[in-house]
Design an enzyme around this catalytic site. Sequence first.
Site, PDB file in Angstrom:
ATOM      1  CG  HIS A 198      28.161  68.901 -41.227  1.00 16.92           C
ATOM      2  ND1 HIS A 198      29.529  68.867 -41.384  1.00 16.92           N
ATOM      3  CD2 HIS A 198      27.979  68.895 -40.156  1.00 16.92           C
ATOM      4  CE1 HIS A 198      30.039  68.840 -40.052  1.00 16.92           C
ATOM      5  NE2 HIS A 198      28.948  68.862 -39.019  1.00 16.92           N
ATOM      6  CD  GLU A 238      33.880  65.298 -37.431  1.00 11.16           C
ATOM      7  OE1 GLU A 238      34.926  66.535 -37.484  1.00 11.16           O
ATOM      8  OE2 GLU A 238      32.742  65.500 -37.534  1.00 11.16           O
ATOM      9  N   GLY A 291      32.341  74.331 -41.238  1.00 18.95           N
ATOM     10  CA  GLY A 291      31.572  73.022 -40.545  1.00 18.95           C
ATOM     11  C   GLY A 291      30.898  73.789 -39.565  1.00 18.95           C
ATOM     12  CG  ASP A 292      32.858  75.475 -36.222  1.00 16.59           C
ATOM     13  OD1 ASP A 292      32.651  74.365 -35.680  1.00 16.59           O
ATOM     14  OD2 ASP A 292      34.012  76.043 -35.922  1.00 16.59           O
ATOM     15  CD  GLU A 352      29.762  70.670 -35.613  1.00 14.29           C
ATOM     16  OE1 GLU A 352      30.142  70.156 -36.761  1.00 14.29           O
ATOM     17  OE2 GLU A 352      28.386  70.649 -35.528  1.00 14.29           O
ATOM     18  CG  ASN A 408      33.271  64.661 -40.914  1.00 17.32           C
ATOM     19  OD1 ASN A 408      33.668  63.726 -40.317  1.00 17.32           O
ATOM     20  ND2 ASN A 408      34.354  65.641 -41.005  1.00 17.32           N
ATOM     21  CB  VAL A 453      32.200  76.564 -53.843  1.00 16.84           C
ATOM     22  CG1 VAL A 453      33.022  77.727 -54.614  1.00 16.84           C
ATOM     23  CG2 VAL A 453      30.989  77.390 -53.315  1.00 16.84           C
TER      24      VAL A 453
END
Length: 212
Positions: A94, A49, A199-200, A19, A46, A189
Amino acid sequence: ADYLKLLGEEAPHMKKHYEFASIASSKIRKGIVDLILPLVDSLGLNEVEMVALLKDIGQTEVAAAIEGQDSIEAVLRGVEVLMEHTGLKRVHLHDLGYYLCLVKEGFVSPEATRSGLLLAATLAAARSAAGTIEDKSEIEGGLDIPLSTRGLEKFHALAEHLKAGEEFFQTGTTKYGPYDLAFLPTKVVPKPVLTVGLGDIISSSSFIIGTL
């Protein structure tokens, strides 16, 4: 890297995920690309990154296209280039409003990948809304969060780019060259209670369920 090599020798059946995180040093990022990624199966990151990594490996035009166009076509190309450069079996991007996952055909089934992404989206929404996900009822609360408008727009744009049919909208999966592609508009949300560690949660849940 030495530890991962040993782990691979002792447990060759084990699937491994890296990750990515925000790393300021390009030398360290390049070290991860050269020394760590060849020893794992999967990468999560993401859009920001990914742009940094693309620049590190000399893919400046691809990175510039992502930064300048904000198009799902450019993002897909970036993920594809990363997979080609690293030899990874799976890359999970993501971003706000959607997940895009490319998987080498035969690594896991498209259905498993989709299940992992669906769980990740539900968990992330529940955690953002309630601040905790300690029991099943709290997890199910994530189902009530509406889908991201941005994610849906990207979904339609990607389908048009791929010339994908109705089945893509029904399943969220399609073939893309030597890869299985999965796309999921996620739940955002509006006023999250807690976002630390999100993210994790997204990457770990999608990897564990999505690679069974």
